[in-house]
Design a protein around this motif. Sequence first.
Motif, PDB file in Angstrom:
ATOM      1  N   LEU A 471      -8.351   7.212   7.834  1.00  0.00           N
ATOM      2  CA  LEU A 471      -9.015   6.185   8.624  1.00  0.00           C
ATOM      3  C   LEU A 471      -8.635   6.353  10.090  1.00  0.00           C
ATOM      4  O   LEU A 471      -7.490   6.687  10.405  1.00  0.00           O
ATOM      5  CB  LEU A 471      -8.596   4.779   8.173  1.00  0.00           C
ATOM      6  CG  LEU A 471      -9.202   4.218   6.891  1.00  0.00           C
ATOM      7  CD1 LEU A 471      -8.608   2.848   6.603  1.00  0.00           C
ATOM      8  CD2 LEU A 471     -10.719   4.124   6.995  1.00  0.00           C
ATOM      9  N   LEU A 505     -10.989  -4.137   9.905  1.00  0.00           N
ATOM     10  CA  LEU A 505     -10.180  -3.775   8.742  1.00  0.00           C
ATOM     11  C   LEU A 505     -10.225  -4.843   7.663  1.00  0.00           C
ATOM     12  O   LEU A 505     -10.424  -4.563   6.482  1.00  0.00           O
ATOM     13  CB  LEU A 505      -8.727  -3.557   9.176  1.00  0.00           C
ATOM     14  CG  LEU A 505      -8.249  -2.149   9.480  1.00  0.00           C
ATOM     15  CD1 LEU A 505      -6.778  -2.194   9.863  1.00  0.00           C
ATOM     16  CD2 LEU A 505      -8.459  -1.224   8.293  1.00  0.00           C
ATOM     17  N   LEU A 510      -9.783  -2.442   4.569  1.00  0.00           N
ATOM     18  CA  LEU A 510      -8.373  -2.583   4.219  1.00  0.00           C
ATOM     19  C   LEU A 510      -8.133  -2.334   2.733  1.00  0.00           C
ATOM     20  O   LEU A 510      -7.030  -1.968   2.323  1.00  0.00           O
ATOM     21  CB  LEU A 510      -7.874  -3.982   4.612  1.00  0.00           C
ATOM     22  CG  LEU A 510      -6.367  -4.177   4.764  1.00  0.00           C
ATOM     23  CD1 LEU A 510      -5.778  -3.214   5.778  1.00  0.00           C
ATOM     24  CD2 LEU A 510      -6.066  -5.620   5.169  1.00  0.00           C
ATOM     25  N   VAL A 513      -6.629   1.109   1.961  1.00  0.00           N
ATOM     26  CA  VAL A 513      -5.338   1.506   2.509  1.00  0.00           C
ATOM     27  C   VAL A 513      -4.256   1.520   1.442  1.00  0.00           C
ATOM     28  O   VAL A 513      -4.036   0.539   0.732  1.00  0.00           O
ATOM     29  CB  VAL A 513      -4.928   0.576   3.668  1.00  0.00           C
ATOM     30  CG1 VAL A 513      -3.493   0.864   4.109  1.00  0.00           C
ATOM     31  CG2 VAL A 513      -5.885   0.751   4.846  1.00  0.00           C
ATOM     32  N   ASP A 514      -3.589   2.676   1.324  1.00  0.00           N
ATOM     33  CA  ASP A 514      -2.381   2.804   0.516  1.00  0.00           C
ATOM     34  C   ASP A 514      -1.549   3.923   1.136  1.00  0.00           C
ATOM     35  O   ASP A 514      -1.866   4.416   2.214  1.00  0.00           O
ATOM     36  CB  ASP A 514      -2.705   3.071  -0.962  1.00  0.00           C
ATOM     37  CG  ASP A 514      -3.519   4.351  -1.178  1.00  0.00           C
ATOM     38  OD1 ASP A 514      -3.513   5.228  -0.273  1.00  0.00           O
ATOM     39  OD2 ASP A 514      -4.146   4.499  -2.237  1.00  0.00           O
ATOM     40  N   MET A 517      -3.325   7.163   2.335  1.00  0.00           N
ATOM     41  CA  MET A 517      -4.395   7.056   3.318  1.00  0.00           C
ATOM     42  C   MET A 517      -3.794   6.996   4.720  1.00  0.00           C
ATOM     43  O   MET A 517      -3.409   5.932   5.202  1.00  0.00           O
ATOM     44  CB  MET A 517      -5.241   5.809   3.062  1.00  0.00           C
ATOM     45  CG  MET A 517      -6.277   5.519   4.130  1.00  0.00           C
ATOM     46  SD  MET A 517      -7.716   6.586   4.050  1.00  0.00           S
ATOM     47  CE  MET A 517      -8.629   5.787   2.725  1.00  0.00           C
ATOM     48  N   VAL A 519      -3.601   6.504   8.572  1.00  0.00           N
ATOM     49  CA  VAL A 519      -4.415   5.695   9.476  1.00  0.00           C
ATOM     50  C   VAL A 519      -4.058   6.072  10.910  1.00  0.00           C
ATOM     51  O   VAL A 519      -2.927   5.874  11.356  1.00  0.00           O
ATOM     52  CB  VAL A 519      -4.184   4.196   9.238  1.00  0.00           C
ATOM     53  CG1 VAL A 519      -5.041   3.372  10.206  1.00  0.00           C
ATOM     54  CG2 VAL A 519      -4.518   3.820   7.793  1.00  0.00           C
ATOM     55  N   VAL A 539      -2.103  -2.936   8.267  1.00  0.00           N
ATOM     56  CA  VAL A 539      -1.994  -1.651   7.568  1.00  0.00           C
ATOM     57  C   VAL A 539      -0.587  -1.470   7.023  1.00  0.00           C
ATOM     58  O   VAL A 539      -0.394  -1.101   5.850  1.00  0.00           O
ATOM     59  CB  VAL A 539      -2.362  -0.489   8.519  1.00  0.00           C
ATOM     60  CG1 VAL A 539      -2.063   0.856   7.864  1.00  0.00           C
ATOM     61  CG2 VAL A 539      -3.820  -0.575   8.933  1.00  0.00           C
ATOM     62  N   ARG A 542       0.395  -3.190   3.870  1.00  0.00           N
ATOM     63  CA  ARG A 542      -0.207  -2.664   2.624  1.00  0.00           C
ATOM     64  C   ARG A 542       0.312  -1.279   2.264  1.00  0.00           C
ATOM     65  O   ARG A 542      -0.248  -0.575   1.436  1.00  0.00           O
ATOM     66  CB  ARG A 542      -1.728  -2.605   2.764  1.00  0.00           C
ATOM     67  CG  ARG A 542      -2.438  -3.899   2.394  1.00  0.00           C
ATOM     68  CD  ARG A 542      -2.313  -4.934   3.482  1.00  0.00           C
ATOM     69  NE  ARG A 542      -2.985  -6.191   3.134  1.00  0.00           N
ATOM     70  CZ  ARG A 542      -2.982  -7.245   3.930  1.00  0.00           C
ATOM     71  NH1 ARG A 542      -2.369  -7.194   5.109  1.00  0.00           N
ATOM     72  NH2 ARG A 542      -3.587  -8.362   3.564  1.00  0.00           N
ATOM     73  N   GLY A 544       0.397   1.390   4.221  1.00  0.00           N
ATOM     74  CA  GLY A 544      -0.280   2.483   4.909  1.00  0.00           C
ATOM     75  C   GLY A 544       0.628   3.166   5.911  1.00  0.00           C
ATOM     76  O   GLY A 544       1.549   2.567   6.458  1.00  0.00           O
TER      77      GLY A 544
END
Length: 611
Positions: A471, A505, A510, A513-514, A517, A519, A539, A542, A544
Amino acid sequence: MCGIVGAVSTRNIVPLLIEGLSRLEYRGYDSAGIAILNQHIERARAVGRVSELALKAEGMHGTVGIGHTRWATHGGVTEQNAHPHVSPAQDQAQIAVVHNGIIENHDEQRDRLKALGYQFYSQTDTEVIAHLVHHYYQQSHDLLTAVKKAIAELTGAYAISVIALDQPTKMVVARLGCPLLIGLGEGENFVASDVSAVLSATRKVIYLEDGDVATLQTDSVVIIDKQDEVVSRKIHLSDVSLASLELGPYSHFMQKEIYEQPRAISDTIEALIDDGAFRSELFGQSAAAVLSKVDSVLILAAGTSYYAGLTAKYWLESIAKIPTSVEIASEYRYRESVPNPNQLIVTISQSGETLDTMEALKHAQKLGHRHSLAICNVQESAIPRASSLIFYTRAGAEIGVASTKAFTTQLIALFVLAVTLSKVRGLLTEAQEQQYLSDLRQLTGSVQIALNLEPQIREWAHRFGDKEHALFLGRGIHYPIAMEGALKLKEISYIHAEAYPAGELKHGPLALVDNNMPVVVIAPNDALLEKVKSNMQEVKARGGELFVFADADSHFKESEGVHVIRTPRHVGVLSPILHVIPVQLLAYHVALLKGTDVDKPRNLAKSVTVE
């Protein structure tokens, strides 16, 4: 897309055709081929790069021939579908053709030609042209007449070069909607899609116009226009150098072109800096009168140029206070719109031949739009010729398919347009004008410093090598830069990447997002910085992993899952130009790690001359 080169000479032109095709390979590299006139039409074709064709062409010799490098449209990537195509049959060929563009009525013509007894050996639309020319050639035994009758029955866009077995001293070429030029030599003449293909033989070129048909012989070139009148076209002396087409010390053209950006920017603003003022005349002699009349701006572009247009919307509305819309060229002409004759149509195209953009401009003009400005990197190309105002960027030859220096110089041109319109509209103070000039003068140095971030960006690339998705986030004027970063990554590394305004997001993205991923965040020290920081926290919460391009004075701290690279000092209104440099370098180094073809990514080509 696709590249054509041809020659009529008294010397062996096979080496020139191979060299020309290698220089045109950026336009298409699915397959390549040549056809030479001897006792019969001798062909060599190969799937893959021109280097494969060169091996097959060893020992070939001829003084008249045509060549082609293909970006596949109709039919798969096979030797049977590679150009040149011939008629009537593979072993009894009398006509050979190479073609760029798309013939929209090829199915109808194919059925008609089959009924006349012609056999087809490929899935291409181009083979229709070969058989159609042969059909009329049988009647007239004159190649020019046959080509003119054939193209009269074609619907679509084309640039073609045709040779006939029993007219071994001539070639006939034609164009409609696709670029084609004639190179003038001493006792020899050439045809090509791009001057780079013939530069080793001549710098004297004629750019054919839509509807032109020309006959080339060793000692003559005769051009007939769409009114069927013999015409003279201006002869241009190309300023493209062979050195600019070579890699030099670089590993890839994309790398070279990233590092050429300080010079490209400096060359593009040279006239402005020399004058010490933003003058309407930078856009043409009639620009002052035109710009004083416009009440809004509509930008038409595609791909990377579209993102340049989105960036310019912020400048035009904030600096010039003029309403601005930006549309994808391929969509604009297929919807009903409300024309405004006082609106300035701005087209942006690196090549000046982008078919979607060219057709969008024509559509706007048919609707009654009177004022048009072309921002382009290639002199005398089709879009500038069709526009009332022109601003040529001076990026120099750009070979890499993923645009870099063309994008940054387009941004320069659009910024100059915004400030110039502000001045014409009586909004620009002397102090503001001098500040903008000072900002432009300092930009080249700031870009050079940004290039020095490469070692840090190279380290980041290792964290992307095994990822499948990414992302990119930005806010305000930096959102289009996030879009450009995502495009670059997907173009050359094949990692699926998307860009969003950071505030979006929480409205859906969103969920993606993990910890797998990455960003990427464009986070300059501007009025939206605190908002961007809040979006980054969303982010991080979560799981990210954040990769932040910040300014030196943005006060970001690295922590677990948050990586920060600081670009040079904040450069104010020109910040988008500075912040695109790191995302270009990131895409480049991720692609290197993944082992993809940086300059020639799969399924793509440089000059997009098909819909």
